[in-house]
Design a protein around this motif. Structure first.
Motif, PDB file in Angstrom:
ATOM      1  N   CYS A  17      49.232  -7.970   4.530  1.00  0.00           N
ATOM      2  CA  CYS A  17      48.413  -9.022   3.916  1.00  0.00           C
ATOM      3  C   CYS A  17      48.751 -10.373   4.564  1.00  0.00           C
ATOM      4  O   CYS A  17      49.896 -10.625   4.958  1.00  0.00           O
ATOM      5  CB  CYS A  17      48.662  -9.105   2.412  1.00  0.00           C
ATOM      6  SG  CYS A  17      48.289  -7.597   1.511  1.00  0.00           S
ATOM      7  N   TYR A  65      48.156 -14.534   3.724  1.00  0.00           N
ATOM      8  CA  TYR A  65      47.752 -15.526   2.714  1.00  0.00           C
ATOM      9  C   TYR A  65      47.813 -16.898   3.388  1.00  0.00           C
ATOM     10  O   TYR A  65      48.873 -17.500   3.511  1.00  0.00           O
ATOM     11  CB  TYR A  65      48.709 -15.464   1.531  1.00  0.00           C
ATOM     12  CG  TYR A  65      48.198 -16.119   0.271  1.00  0.00           C
ATOM     13  CD1 TYR A  65      46.890 -16.560   0.136  1.00  0.00           C
ATOM     14  CD2 TYR A  65      49.056 -16.294  -0.820  1.00  0.00           C
ATOM     15  CE1 TYR A  65      46.447 -17.128  -1.031  1.00  0.00           C
ATOM     16  CE2 TYR A  65      48.613 -16.864  -2.002  1.00  0.00           C
ATOM     17  CZ  TYR A  65      47.299 -17.286  -2.097  1.00  0.00           C
ATOM     18  OH  TYR A  65      46.850 -17.867  -3.258  1.00  0.00           O
ATOM     19  N   GLN A  97      44.252 -21.365   1.452  1.00  0.00           N
ATOM     20  CA  GLN A  97      43.870 -20.573   0.291  1.00  0.00           C
ATOM     21  C   GLN A  97      44.884 -20.705  -0.854  1.00  0.00           C
ATOM     22  O   GLN A  97      44.645 -20.195  -1.949  1.00  0.00           O
ATOM     23  CB  GLN A  97      43.750 -19.085   0.685  1.00  0.00           C
ATOM     24  CG  GLN A  97      42.755 -18.808   1.803  1.00  0.00           C
ATOM     25  CD  GLN A  97      41.314 -19.100   1.399  1.00  0.00           C
ATOM     26  OE1 GLN A  97      40.992 -19.079   0.216  1.00  0.00           O
ATOM     27  NE2 GLN A  97      40.470 -19.376   2.377  1.00  0.00           N
ATOM     28  N   GLN A  98      45.990 -21.372  -0.592  1.00  0.00           N
ATOM     29  CA  GLN A  98      47.072 -21.425  -1.581  1.00  0.00           C
ATOM     30  C   GLN A  98      46.944 -22.588  -2.550  1.00  0.00           C
ATOM     31  O   GLN A  98      47.801 -22.761  -3.419  1.00  0.00           O
ATOM     32  CB  GLN A  98      48.424 -21.511  -0.859  1.00  0.00           C
ATOM     33  CG  GLN A  98      48.732 -20.328   0.025  1.00  0.00           C
ATOM     34  CD  GLN A  98      49.990 -20.532   0.839  1.00  0.00           C
ATOM     35  OE1 GLN A  98      50.848 -21.334   0.472  1.00  0.00           O
ATOM     36  NE2 GLN A  98      50.110 -19.812   1.948  1.00  0.00           N
ATOM     37  N   ALA A 132      46.085  -8.643  -5.421  1.00  0.00           N
ATOM     38  CA  ALA A 132      45.577  -9.499  -4.361  1.00  0.00           C
ATOM     39  C   ALA A 132      44.077  -9.310  -4.239  1.00  0.00           C
ATOM     40  O   ALA A 132      43.588  -8.169  -4.183  1.00  0.00           O
ATOM     41  CB  ALA A 132      46.271  -9.192  -3.044  1.00  0.00           C
ATOM     42  N   VAL A 155      44.056 -12.489   2.057  1.00  0.00           N
ATOM     43  CA  VAL A 155      44.129 -12.770   0.626  1.00  0.00           C
ATOM     44  C   VAL A 155      43.480 -14.119   0.336  1.00  0.00           C
ATOM     45  O   VAL A 155      43.747 -15.127   1.007  1.00  0.00           O
ATOM     46  CB  VAL A 155      45.592 -12.771   0.145  1.00  0.00           C
ATOM     47  CG1 VAL A 155      45.662 -13.083  -1.358  1.00  0.00           C
ATOM     48  CG2 VAL A 155      46.231 -11.425   0.440  1.00  0.00           C
ATOM     49  N   GLU A 156      42.630 -14.146  -0.691  1.00  0.00           N
ATOM     50  CA  GLU A 156      42.015 -15.388  -1.145  1.00  0.00           C
ATOM     51  C   GLU A 156      42.603 -15.847  -2.476  1.00  0.00           C
ATOM     52  O   GLU A 156      42.622 -17.041  -2.766  1.00  0.00           O
ATOM     53  CB  GLU A 156      40.503 -15.194  -1.291  1.00  0.00           C
ATOM     54  CG  GLU A 156      39.810 -14.840   0.034  1.00  0.00           C
ATOM     55  CD  GLU A 156      38.330 -14.555  -0.147  1.00  0.00           C
ATOM     56  OE1 GLU A 156      37.847 -14.669  -1.301  1.00  0.00           O
ATOM     57  OE2 GLU A 156      37.672 -14.215   0.843  1.00  0.00           O
ATOM     58  N   ILE A 189      45.731 -14.553  -5.590  1.00  0.00           N
ATOM     59  CA  ILE A 189      46.758 -13.586  -5.947  1.00  0.00           C
ATOM     60  C   ILE A 189      47.224 -13.879  -7.366  1.00  0.00           C
ATOM     61  O   ILE A 189      47.381 -15.051  -7.754  1.00  0.00           O
ATOM     62  CB  ILE A 189      47.934 -13.636  -4.943  1.00  0.00           C
ATOM     63  CG1 ILE A 189      48.894 -12.485  -5.199  1.00  0.00           C
ATOM     64  CG2 ILE A 189      48.642 -14.969  -4.978  1.00  0.00           C
ATOM     65  CD1 ILE A 189      49.905 -12.304  -4.080  1.00  0.00           C
TER      66      ILE A 189
END
Length: 454
Positions: free
Chosen positions: A66, A68, A72-73, A88, A105-106, A108
């Motif tokens: 994955c 991330y 996106q965080q 995820a 991942v967009e 989580i």
């Protein structure tokens, strides 16, 4: 010649390059797995310098890589760590350089009821490591705040409690309420905006961040990292009064003072006024005690002095003090003169040393000597002229005493002939000659008519 026909019964096989095959798989995965949720355990978690997080999501039989990305965080409540069970959400594609499929991942989320608590603990530890909780950064509350800012919801019970307490116990205080949402999406941004507004305007002395009780999810706006940094950056002291006695938020740890409830936050502000009033009362009592003590001490001193012999003879005591003052004055004068003479010698010695190395000082010394000699010459010349003038006056007096005019005053006269020659003998003139006679006052002209020779 017989023509032979050849039939190819084998199907044609397409030969793929590695890149073509990888691209075909990528397109299939991207088309069929665009928005999926995958649950598993985080392992091999690694964070690059760019801020992107790489990890593996696994279960008891399989695993998948994955990625991330940092952009996106935003808004994430916790940081993925090894051993966490997460869900995820994102899309599947292929990293062509290694031919591996992976999840981009967009979003989580933690699996289980402790997700928010874990996010809270992670953020708390990170902010503590950054120094946002250090006591050295805490600002003291103002002693007598005249302007208080309140950041809270205008519809909740918290604002009513705070305003009621402050208005009752601090009637001359000026309150400014900045209305914000205290839960839900966008509420953290509104709280940050309010903090920045008060710091930009500099219109209050202290800030109260207030909200009533609720669940951890309801209070999460006060656990956001942006709110923590805004409180830390505030130049105005901040009191955090969020939730109930047992509720703790990140804002409580960053704020300068933590109150258990909104009402307690108002009490803290009022407490500074009570402390000030108590301090004034204590000072008043201490001052009164000191005055009473000094009065008693002076009264005792007066009684002691009145009982002494010297007090009954004030004139003698005054004379002794005068004599002692004269002695001290004489000693002081002698000491000052000695000190002055010593300083003058030191100055002269220093002056001579400087003059020996400084041509300008030599010129100045020569100029001083020249002025001194000029002055002495002037004095001598004046003395010489005065002596000559006095001698001239004496000679003048002598001349006047011995001169012919002085003789004329006694009745004598001076006779001259017509040519002005002085006549000492009668034989110098003949009969009929004209003779001028000078008297003490006036002059006569006569004619000789008679001569006598003695």
């Amino acid at each position: 010649m017989t023509q032979q026909l050849t039939f190819n019964l084998m199907p044609t096989r397409k030969t793929w390059t590695v890149s073509e095959l990888t691209g075909k798989i990528r397109d299939l995965l991207a088309k069929n797995f665009t928005d999926i949720n995958v649950q598993g355990e985080v392992s091999n978690r690694r964070e690059a310098q760019s801020g992107h997080i790489y990890f593996t999501l696994k279960d008891d039989r399989s695993q998948v890589r994955c990625v991330y990305f940092k952009q996106q965080q935003r808004g994430i409540k916790f940081r993925p760590e090894d051993g966490l069970q997460v869900t995820a959400r994102g899309s599947i594609s292929v990293y062509e350089q290694r031919g591996e499929y992976q999840i981009y991942v967009e979003k989580i989320e933690l699996v289980g009821q402790g997700a928010l608590q874990l996010a809270f603990e992670q953020l708390k530890k990170r902010l503590e490591d950054e120094g946002l909780f250090d006591a050295a950064h805490k600002k003291a509350l103002p002693l007598l705040p005249s302007r208080i800012g309140i950041i809270t919801s205008p519809k909740g019970a918290a604002v009513r409690d705070v305003v009621r307490i402050l208005a009752r116990r601090f009637p001359n205080v000026h309150l400014t309420v900045y209305p914000v949402r205290v839960q839900g999406e966008g509420s953290a941004e509104e709280i940050v905006k309010a903090l920045k507004f008060f710091n930009a305007k500099k219109m209050v002395d202290v800030l109260i961040l207030a909200r009533g009780g609720g669940s951890m999810e309801d209070l999460w706006s006060f656990n956001e990292e942006i709110v923590a940094h805004a409180i830390f950056a505030s130049e105005i002291p901040v009191i955090s009064g969020v939730g109930h006695e047992t509720d703790f938020t990140i804002a409580d740890f960053v704020a300068d003072v933590r109150a258990s409830t909104p009402s307690a936050a108002a009490e803290l502000v009022v407490q500074t006024r009570r402390e000030f009033d108590k301090h004034i009362a204590d000072l008043r009592e201490t001052l009164a005690g000191q005055i009473r003590y000094r009065l008693l001490e002076f009264s005792r001193r007066v009684h002691e002095l009145s009982a002494r012999r010297g007090f009954r003879r004030p004139l003698d005591l005054l004379r002794q003090q005068r004599q002692r003052a004269d002695e001290m004055t004489s000693r002081l004068a002698l000491g000052l003169r000695a000190r002055l003479e010593q300083s003058r010698k030191r100055f002269t010695a220093a002056h001579l040393r400087i003059a020996s190395f400084d041509f300008r000082m030599k010129i100045a010394a020569f100029r001083l000597r020249l002025e001194k000699h000029t002055t002495e010459l002037g004095v001598r010349a004046e003395r010489f002229l005065r002596a000559k003038r006095e001698r001239w006056q004496r000679l003048t007096v002598q001349l006047q005493e011995r001169g012919p005019l002085k003789v004329l005053e006694r009745g004598y006269a001076i006779a001259t002939d017509a040519a002005g020659n002085l006549l000492r003998d009668a034989a110098q003139v003949a009969f009929g000659d004209t003779v001028a006679i000078q008297l003490h006052r006036g002059r006569l002209t006569t004619e000789v008519r008679k001569k006598e020779t003695t």
